[in-house]
Scaffold this motif. Structure first.
Motif, PDB file in Angstrom:
ATOM      1  N   ALA A  46      17.214  -8.223 -14.639  1.00 34.99           N
ATOM      2  CA  ALA A  46      16.050  -7.435 -14.225  1.00 34.99           C
ATOM      3  C   ALA A  46      16.540  -6.025 -13.915  1.00 34.99           C
ATOM      4  O   ALA A  46      17.702  -5.817 -13.559  1.00 34.99           O
ATOM      5  CB  ALA A  46      15.397  -8.056 -12.998  1.00 34.99           C
ATOM      6  N   TYR A  47      15.646  -5.049 -14.053  1.00 32.58           N
ATOM      7  CA  TYR A  47      16.053  -3.669 -13.798  1.00 32.58           C
ATOM      8  C   TYR A  47      14.811  -2.810 -13.569  1.00 32.58           C
ATOM      9  O   TYR A  47      13.683  -3.227 -13.842  1.00 32.58           O
ATOM     10  CB  TYR A  47      16.882  -3.113 -14.958  1.00 32.58           C
ATOM     11  CG  TYR A  47      16.185  -3.148 -16.303  1.00 32.58           C
ATOM     12  CD1 TYR A  47      15.439  -2.054 -16.751  1.00 32.58           C
ATOM     13  CD2 TYR A  47      16.269  -4.260 -17.132  1.00 32.58           C
ATOM     14  CE1 TYR A  47      14.795  -2.071 -17.983  1.00 32.58           C
ATOM     15  CE2 TYR A  47      15.638  -4.296 -18.364  1.00 32.58           C
ATOM     16  CZ  TYR A  47      14.902  -3.209 -18.780  1.00 32.58           C
ATOM     17  OH  TYR A  47      14.255  -3.239 -19.995  1.00 32.58           O
ATOM     18  N   PHE A  48      15.029  -1.610 -13.058  1.00 29.48           N
ATOM     19  CA  PHE A  48      13.957  -0.636 -12.875  1.00 29.48           C
ATOM     20  C   PHE A  48      13.970   0.318 -14.065  1.00 29.48           C
ATOM     21  O   PHE A  48      15.027   0.799 -14.466  1.00 29.48           O
ATOM     22  CB  PHE A  48      14.144   0.137 -11.578  1.00 29.48           C
ATOM     23  CG  PHE A  48      14.146  -0.722 -10.346  1.00 29.48           C
ATOM     24  CD1 PHE A  48      12.964  -1.262  -9.855  1.00 29.48           C
ATOM     25  CD2 PHE A  48      15.334  -1.009  -9.686  1.00 29.48           C
ATOM     26  CE1 PHE A  48      12.966  -2.067  -8.718  1.00 29.48           C
ATOM     27  CE2 PHE A  48      15.347  -1.808  -8.551  1.00 29.48           C
ATOM     28  CZ  PHE A  48      14.160  -2.343  -8.069  1.00 29.48           C
ATOM     29  N   THR A  49      12.809   0.601 -14.614  1.00 28.11           N
ATOM     30  CA  THR A  49      12.752   1.462 -15.790  1.00 28.11           C
ATOM     31  C   THR A  49      12.502   2.924 -15.464  1.00 28.11           C
ATOM     32  O   THR A  49      12.687   3.780 -16.335  1.00 28.11           O
ATOM     33  CB  THR A  49      11.663   0.974 -16.761  1.00 28.11           C
ATOM     34  OG1 THR A  49      10.372   1.099 -16.144  1.00 28.11           O
ATOM     35  CG2 THR A  49      11.884  -0.471 -17.179  1.00 28.11           C
ATOM     36  N   ASN A  50      12.083   3.244 -14.248  1.00 23.37           N
ATOM     37  CA  ASN A  50      11.731   4.649 -13.956  1.00 23.37           C
ATOM     38  C   ASN A  50      12.403   5.218 -12.716  1.00 23.37           C
ATOM     39  O   ASN A  50      12.150   6.368 -12.347  1.00 23.37           O
ATOM     40  CB  ASN A  50      10.212   4.792 -13.802  1.00 23.37           C
ATOM     41  CG  ASN A  50       9.680   4.131 -12.537  1.00 23.37           C
ATOM     42  OD1 ASN A  50      10.157   3.054 -12.147  1.00 23.37           O
ATOM     43  ND2 ASN A  50       8.713   4.748 -11.894  1.00 23.37           N
TER      44      ASN A  50
END
Length: 288
Positions: A46-50
């Motif tokens: 999982a990761y943050f895109t912004n």
């Protein structure tokens, strides 16, 4: 600080024990297609895109979620190894991955299949973790790197709806006019729509469909397992990428993203990670 370090050490130790199993099972959540390749890490994440570690933001602010090699399914539903997102605010990863996550202001659940949220935090420094969990909120070993941000100010005149905008879908990457050498990461995003694995039979849920067009030929990829990204390595050439959001019940197209033109560049020898980076392209001729 001691608690965070202990939690991280315990998680890494458990990951070391589970890594062979994860490696063996990882490909089961990747779409089967001749162009599809696993991501460089070859493990779900999982990761943050912004947002990125070290960012400075003003509250309220938008946080968008990404997911590699897994799909999304709402809470209370089971379909393959899909799950739903949880945002941990100033909380480390759990020491026990067999216990359900609590429901508090620091453990924010996105049980409908959402891909983003708006946070309204007071000025200060925060650590954010994104964690995928199953139908009973028991976490998978699928999480983000800790992301430390600083809130510099808090506004009271900006509603969440203004930050998110109208319901729509987006092709986050690759960029318009990009040239790609090697594998291409294609990232999808939904605003105001819920994503779900088709097999869960969830009302008012949707999945992504990607169409790649090149000189009269079309390849259509249906992400029916709730995936929100894919790594592609098609033959060299110019491509037009079109992204649709398809309702899981009616099969109706509910939204379409702005199309993106990219060029897949050929290379004769094995490329290094730097060679495979996406670079800004020269002008791409229209597809004919």
């Amino acid at each position: 600080m001691v608690r965070c370090f202990a939690a991280a050490s315990a998680v890494l130790a458990l990951l070391g024990l589970c890594a062979p199993v994860a490696a063996q099972e990882a490909d089961t959540d990747v779409l089967r297609h001749p162009w599809v390749v696993p991501p460089p890490g070859r493990e779900p994440q999982a990761y943050f895109t912004n947002i990125a570690d070290g960012d400075k933001v003003v509250s309220p602010f938008l946080v968008r979620f990404g997911l590699s090699m897994r799909g999304i399914v709402p809470a209370g539903k089971t379909a393959g190894r899909a799950g739903h997102h949880h945002l941990l605010v100033n909380q480390p990863l759990p020491l026990d991955f067999k216990q359900p996550l609590p429901f508090t202001e620091q453990y924010i659940h996105f049980g409908k299949g959402q891909m983003e949220t708006v946070l309204n935090l007071k000025p200060g420094t925060y650590t954010l973790n994104l964690l995928l969990a199953d139908q009973g909120h028991i976490p998978y070993f699928v999480f983000s790197k800790p992301t430390r941000i600083t809130v510099t100010a808090q506004r009271t005149d900006v509603p969440a709806s203004q930050l998110q905008g109208p319901p729509r879908i987006l092709l986050l990457s690759p960029a318009e006019g990009a040239v790609v050498r090697g594998a291409m990461r294609v990232q999808f995003h939904a605003v105001g729509f819920n994503i779900a694995h088709v097999g869960a039979n969830v009302a008012e849920s949707n999945h992504f469909r990607l169409t790649a067009e090149t000189r009269g030929k079309r390849e259509v990829l249906e992400f029916r397992e709730g995936q929100t990204e894919v790594w592609l390595e098609p033959p060299a050439g110019d491509y037009l990428l079109r992204l649709d959001l398809v309702n899981n019940g009616s099969s109706q197209v509910l939204a379409t993203a702005a199309p993106v033109r990219v060029r897949m560049d050929a290379f004769a020898v094995a490329a290094t990670p730097a060679d495979k980076a996406v670079a800004k392209a020269p002008a791409i001729a229209p597809l004919r």
